[in-house]
Structures are given as C-alpha cells and as structure tokens.
Design a protein around this motif. Structure first.
Motif, PDB file in Angstrom:
ATOM      1  N   HIS A 102     -73.105 -38.719 -52.455  1.00 24.36           N
ATOM      2  CA  HIS A 102     -72.368 -39.909 -52.880  1.00 24.36           C
ATOM      3  C   HIS A 102     -72.207 -40.899 -51.740  1.00 24.36           C
ATOM      4  O   HIS A 102     -72.208 -40.518 -50.574  1.00 24.36           O
ATOM      5  CB  HIS A 102     -71.017 -39.467 -53.478  1.00 24.36           C
ATOM      6  N   HIS A 144     -69.650 -35.584 -50.163  1.00 27.42           N
ATOM      7  CA  HIS A 144     -69.307 -36.599 -49.168  1.00 27.42           C
ATOM      8  C   HIS A 144     -69.867 -36.124 -47.837  1.00 27.42           C
ATOM      9  O   HIS A 144     -69.496 -35.054 -47.350  1.00 27.42           O
ATOM     10  CB  HIS A 144     -67.777 -36.731 -49.112  1.00 27.42           C
ATOM     11  N   GLU A 181     -64.737 -34.423 -54.617  1.00 29.51           N
ATOM     12  CA  GLU A 181     -65.770 -34.504 -53.635  1.00 29.51           C
ATOM     13  C   GLU A 181     -65.506 -33.539 -52.491  1.00 29.51           C
ATOM     14  O   GLU A 181     -64.438 -33.539 -51.879  1.00 29.51           O
ATOM     15  CB  GLU A 181     -65.933 -35.936 -53.107  1.00 29.51           C
ATOM     16  N   HIS A 224     -61.668 -32.915 -50.644  1.00 30.95           N
ATOM     17  CA  HIS A 224     -62.384 -33.812 -49.729  1.00 30.95           C
ATOM     18  C   HIS A 224     -62.387 -33.201 -48.315  1.00 30.95           C
ATOM     19  O   HIS A 224     -61.376 -32.632 -47.895  1.00 30.95           O
ATOM     20  CB  HIS A 224     -61.652 -35.158 -49.716  1.00 30.95           C
TER      21      HIS A 224
HETATM   22 ZN    ZN Z   1     -66.506 -39.831 -50.114  1.00 26.09          ZN
END
Ligand code: ZN
Ligand code: ZN
Length: 259
Positions: free
Chosen positions: A154, A128, A92, A63
């Motif tokens: 997303h 993301h 992500e 992330h």
């Molecule tokens: Zn996210």
C-alpha cells in the motif's frame, strides 16, 4: 467508478463530517471505500464506520508504528477480529524503519502473525513498508514459501526491487497521492512497470493529499486525481483506469460483493 482502497475514516480528523465526506466521494465517482485499521484494540471504531455505510468496508490489524502497543497478540486475535461481515482485509501491518516507534525486533513478529492471519482467512494483507525494502522483500519471499497469501503493497513509495519482488510473488501495488508529486519520477516509472491487473489506487486519507491539494488534509474524493495521473503514466484513459483498478480491487478484496 473508483474504489479508495485505503483511508482512515475512523480518525478524529473526520469525526464531524463523515457523511459529507462520503457524499463528496460519491459525487467524484468514488463509490466504495476501505477504511483501514491500525490497532486491534481500536477495531470497534473502524467496524462502526463500515457498519454505518453500505459502501464502506474495513480491515483489522496492527500498524508497524503501533506494534509496541500490542506486541504479543496471537494469530487467533486477528482471526477473531476478521470474523465480521464488513472486514475485507488484514492490516495494515508491515515494517516502518523511517520512524522509531517500535524496534524491528518488535515489528517483525507482529507482521508475520498478520501474514499468517491473511493465509488462514484468505483475506488480503494490507502492507505498510517504509525504509525497509530489504527486510520486507526477504520476509515476503520466505513467508510465501510457507504457504500462499494475498497482499497489497500500500501507498507504494519503495524502490523498484521491492516492486519487482512483490509482483513476482503475486502481490498488488497501490498508489497514493505521492504519485502525483512533480519529483516522483522514479515512482511513476515503477508504476508503468507494474502489470495492469495488479494496480490499485488509494488516498491514505487524512495523509498525503495529491496535487493540487498537496499539504491539505486528504479525503477519499481526491483519489480521482491520483487515478488520473496513473492513467497518464501508463497511457490509458481515465475511464479505463477506473475500470481496471476497480476490477483489481474486487478481485483482491474478494469478500466485497460484486458490483
Ligand atoms: Zn500505511
Ligand atoms: Zn494507512
């Protein structure tokens, strides 16, 4: 049947009641779930969740808010992590300029290495993107020029221009509970503009519970509320939105077996 394409079931929020949560999802018609990784160093725990349930799959990735915790992982680390039967996506990964956990200079190469992993594995990249529309559009356009990959924007909450670029590049756009909030008028307009074969739904649980649970802890069964608002937004029935988004998810997460 609905598929919650993005939740975080390995988070401690759910530790004590994962069985009950998966059962409640099934009762609400949410038959499949994808639990999303936020750190390669914690891949074992998302994989353990996916291995424990026949209707849960997972991703592997870093992330952007965790990019400073594993800034130098080579592409091979992502490829190796993805070599597992329950892994259906990379990510992500992405860019988050809303928070300041990692500088853009750290986030960008970590994101680009996950794009390369998606390209090489053929798995979709879960993206993301927050407060980073221009850089995201530029990187996606540039990277797509180097070789095709599949991706999902997303929890879409960016502007119409990034949605347009994403769709033009062949991407999927996934909507979360934000779509149900009264003030999300622009977001619903964007949703109505996305080609129907690119729409996905998700919870991003434990975050972002949809109306009427806003402010509470989110869980996969609630994705039905987001799907209902998406149906209304694009003018189809709830049965049609379920069928449409499930077919899209199966096409996108191509490693997931057919129904
Ligand atoms: Zn996210
Ligand atoms: Zn997430």
């Amino acid at each position: 049947m609905l598929i919650d394409t993005h939740c975080h079931l390995d988070f401690p929020d759910f530790a004590e009641e994962r069985d009950a949560l998966v059962a409640r999802a099934a009762e609400a018609g949410v038959g499949r779930l994808v639990t999303i990784s936020t750190l390669i160093s914690k891949q074992a725990q998302v994989k353990a969740v996916a291995e424990a349930y026949e209707n849960i799959w997972c991703s592997v990735g870093t992330h952007p808010n965790h990019a400073a915790e594993e800034p130098d992982l080579p592409v091979e680390a992502y490829l190796e992590a993805a070599n597992h039967p329950r892994v259906v996506a990379i990510g992500e990964g992405g860019l988050d300029y809303h928070y300041d956990y990692a500088s853009p200079e750290i986030q960008k190469p970590v994101f680009r290495r996950q794009i390369e992993a998606a390209r090489l594995t053929g798995l979709p990249l879960v993206i993301h993107s927050r407060s980073a529309d221009d850089d995201m559009a530029a990187i996606l356009t540039e990277e797509m020029g180097k070789g095709a990959f599949t991706f999902i924007l997303h929890c879409f909450s960016s502007g119409p221009e990034l949605a347009r670029v994403g769709v033009d590049l062949g991407g999927y756009v996934s909507f979360s509970g934000i779509l149900t909030f009264p003030k999300s008028t622009e977001l619903r307009d964007i949703a109505a503009s996305i080609p129907r074969d690119r729409l996905l739904v998700e919870t991003d649980a434990p975050y972002l519970a949809p109306k009427p649970f806003r402010g509470k802890r989110n869980e996969p069964s609630y994705v039905a509320h987001t799907a209902a608002v998406l149906a209304q937004t694009i003018g189809v029935s709830e049965a049609e939105i379920a069928d449409m988004t499930t077919q899209n998810a199966l096409r996108c997460f191509s490693r997931m077996p057919a129904l």
